[in-house]
Design a protein around this motif. Sequence first.
Motif, PDB file in Angstrom:
ATOM      1  N   ASP A 172       0.862  -1.178   0.000  1.00 15.17           N
ATOM      2  CA  ASP A 172       0.000   0.000   0.000  1.00 15.17           C
ATOM      3  C   ASP A 172       0.898   1.229   0.000  1.00 15.17           C
ATOM      4  N   ALA A 173       0.693   2.108  -0.957  1.00 13.64           N
ATOM      5  CA  ALA A 173       1.573   3.268  -1.089  1.00 13.64           C
ATOM      6  C   ALA A 173       0.792   4.496  -1.534  1.00 13.64           C
ATOM      7  N   MET A 174       1.417   5.648  -1.387  1.00 14.61           N
ATOM      8  CA  MET A 174       0.869   6.906  -1.851  1.00 14.61           C
ATOM      9  C   MET A 174       1.774   7.443  -2.946  1.00 14.61           C
ATOM     10  N   CYS A 175       1.177   7.767  -4.092  1.00 12.54           N
ATOM     11  CA  CYS A 175       1.931   8.307  -5.210  1.00 12.54           C
ATOM     12  C   CYS A 175       1.813   9.832  -5.184  1.00 12.54           C
ATOM     13  N   GLN A 176       2.949  10.521  -5.072  1.00 10.83           N
ATOM     14  CA  GLN A 176       2.923  11.969  -5.003  1.00 10.83           C
ATOM     15  C   GLN A 176       4.264  12.559  -5.407  1.00 10.83           C
ATOM     16  N   GLU A 177       4.217  13.576  -6.282  1.00 11.21           N
ATOM     17  CA  GLU A 177       5.404  14.322  -6.682  1.00 11.21           C
ATOM     18  C   GLU A 177       6.526  13.424  -7.184  1.00 11.21           C
ATOM     19  N   GLY A 178       6.171  12.467  -8.025  1.00 11.35           N
ATOM     20  CA  GLY A 178       7.171  11.636  -8.672  1.00 11.35           C
ATOM     21  C   GLY A 178       7.781  10.549  -7.823  1.00 11.35           C
ATOM     22  N   THR A 179       7.093  10.142  -6.775  1.00 15.00           N
ATOM     23  CA  THR A 179       7.616   9.059  -5.935  1.00 15.00           C
ATOM     24  C   THR A 179       6.473   8.267  -5.317  1.00 15.00           C
ATOM     25  N   PHE A 180       6.776   7.039  -4.925  1.00 14.03           N
ATOM     26  CA  PHE A 180       5.819   6.199  -4.195  1.00 14.03           C
ATOM     27  C   PHE A 180       6.253   6.142  -2.742  1.00 14.03           C
ATOM     28  N   VAL A 181       5.392   6.620  -1.862  1.00 14.15           N
ATOM     29  CA  VAL A 181       5.671   6.580  -0.426  1.00 14.15           C
ATOM     30  C   VAL A 181       4.938   5.373   0.151  1.00 14.15           C
ATOM     31  N   ILE A 182       5.686   4.379   0.607  1.00 14.37           N
ATOM     32  CA  ILE A 182       5.097   3.123   1.070  1.00 14.37           C
ATOM     33  C   ILE A 182       4.524   3.262   2.469  1.00 14.37           C
ATOM     34  N   ARG A 232      11.618  -3.678 -10.820  1.00 19.67           N
ATOM     35  CA  ARG A 232      10.339  -4.098 -11.403  1.00 19.67           C
ATOM     36  C   ARG A 232       9.597  -2.949 -12.082  1.00 19.67           C
ATOM     37  N   GLY A 233      10.290  -1.848 -12.305  1.00 18.30           N
ATOM     38  CA  GLY A 233       9.686  -0.721 -13.025  1.00 18.30           C
ATOM     39  C   GLY A 233       8.776   0.136 -12.185  1.00 18.30           C
ATOM     40  N   ILE A 234       8.832  -0.023 -10.870  1.00 18.21           N
ATOM     41  CA  ILE A 234       8.037   0.818  -9.970  1.00 18.21           C
ATOM     42  C   ILE A 234       8.962   1.942  -9.536  1.00 18.21           C
ATOM     43  N   ASN A 235       9.018   2.974 -10.375  1.00 15.09           N
ATOM     44  CA  ASN A 235      10.029   4.005 -10.249  1.00 15.09           C
ATOM     45  C   ASN A 235       9.429   5.388 -10.482  1.00 15.09           C
ATOM     46  N   GLN A 236      10.295   6.364 -10.660  1.00 14.20           N
ATOM     47  CA  GLN A 236       9.845   7.740 -10.831  1.00 14.20           C
ATOM     48  C   GLN A 236       8.998   7.906 -12.092  1.00 14.20           C
ATOM     49  N   THR A 237       9.379   7.224 -13.158  1.00 13.11           N
ATOM     50  CA  THR A 237       8.620   7.312 -14.406  1.00 13.11           C
ATOM     51  C   THR A 237       7.177   6.886 -14.188  1.00 13.11           C
ATOM     52  N   LEU A 238       6.988   5.779 -13.496  1.00  8.06           N
ATOM     53  CA  LEU A 238       5.640   5.292 -13.215  1.00  8.06           C
ATOM     54  C   LEU A 238       4.910   6.242 -12.261  1.00  8.06           C
ATOM     55  N   ALA A 239       5.639   6.793 -11.297  1.00  7.19           N
ATOM     56  CA  ALA A 239       5.027   7.685 -10.313  1.00  7.19           C
ATOM     57  C   ALA A 239       4.552   8.994 -10.947  1.00  7.19           C
ATOM     58  N   TYR A 240       5.174   9.397 -12.036  1.00  3.30           N
ATOM     59  CA  TYR A 240       4.700  10.579 -12.764  1.00  3.30           C
ATOM     60  C   TYR A 240       3.536  10.224 -13.683  1.00  3.30           C
ATOM     61  N   VAL A 242       1.120   7.924 -13.182  1.00  2.00           N
ATOM     62  CA  VAL A 242      -0.133   7.644 -12.476  1.00  2.00           C
ATOM     63  C   VAL A 242      -1.023   8.883 -12.345  1.00  2.00           C
ATOM     64  N   PRO A 243      -0.542  10.007 -11.782  1.00  2.00           N
ATOM     65  CA  PRO A 243      -1.432  11.164 -11.674  1.00  2.00           C
ATOM     66  C   PRO A 243      -1.782  11.781 -13.022  1.00  2.00           C
ATOM     67  N   GLU A 244      -0.856  11.682 -13.989  1.00  2.00           N
ATOM     68  CA  GLU A 244      -1.140  12.233 -15.310  1.00  2.00           C
ATOM     69  C   GLU A 244      -2.262  11.448 -15.984  1.00  2.00           C
ATOM     70  N   TYR A 245      -2.209  10.131 -15.847  1.00  2.00           N
ATOM     71  CA  TYR A 245      -3.270   9.317 -16.444  1.00  2.00           C
ATOM     72  C   TYR A 245      -4.587   9.494 -15.676  1.00  2.00           C
TER      73      TYR A 245
END
Length: 267
Positions: A172-182, A232-240, A242-245
């Motif tokens: 369970d994480a929070m996606c914010q400002e280009g990062t995933f906070v677990i 596993r590709g759970i990185n900054q690119t993905l974190a940006y 998510v909110p854009e999509y």
Amino acid sequence: MSAIRALRQLSLPSARALASRTAARNVARSALAARVAPVAASRAFSVSARRLGEGASDVALAQRLAEELKYENEAAAPGEPEFLKAFKESGTWAIEDTPGMDEVTLTRKYGNEDIRLIFSIADLHTEQEPEFEEGEEPVEEAEDSEAPLHSYPIRCSFSFTKANAPGALTIDAMCQEGTFVIDNISYYNDAKVGTELTAEADWKRRGYYLGPQFDTLDISLQDEFDKFLQERGINQTLAYFVPEYAEYKEQKEYVSWLKNVKDFVEA
């Protein structure tokens, strides 16, 4: 009940991008009101003009919905946005997006693992205007204190399963400002309990130990989990992404909502 619905917490995040779009919608509505008001006045007292089951305000409401729909369609950029094209071309994640639903699922294979990410556009909020006491003056922000484009948090639920091993790992994480906070990492002996999006599975999950708060773990252990996710590709690119999509989907759903409601009122 889905994992996202079960885990979502109340918050009052700021979404400057959405607030700007909402403000534009409100301006359009104000302009529409001036044009539509005379129609409402003339039709409200014309009983003969109304069809069976049609209310006095139906014509004005349908016209406002049509004008708002026209405004949104004209303001929309043609074709698929570039960020989405680039994401699809990378071929890492597959997008599962059902029209009319507020949740989006991303899936991928990594070795013998099946990885799933779920997030929801319901986590998007418009910017909240600050409240001031009587006589209190608002504080002006400095021009260079511009907030990040995607400054609002979106709750994400990750799950990991293996074809040759029982159980499931969930994050369970929070996606914010280009990062995933677990928030926490959980393990379930039964993969179905950990991953199924049913009311029964959700009820069973409530009795399980969810694992420690991630930020209470030893720093070195946190670093290893971070490397685990990065691979596993759970990185900054993905974190940006998510909110854009989420914004992209919210706009699509809003336009669809306008059309469906207009068609219903006019029927």
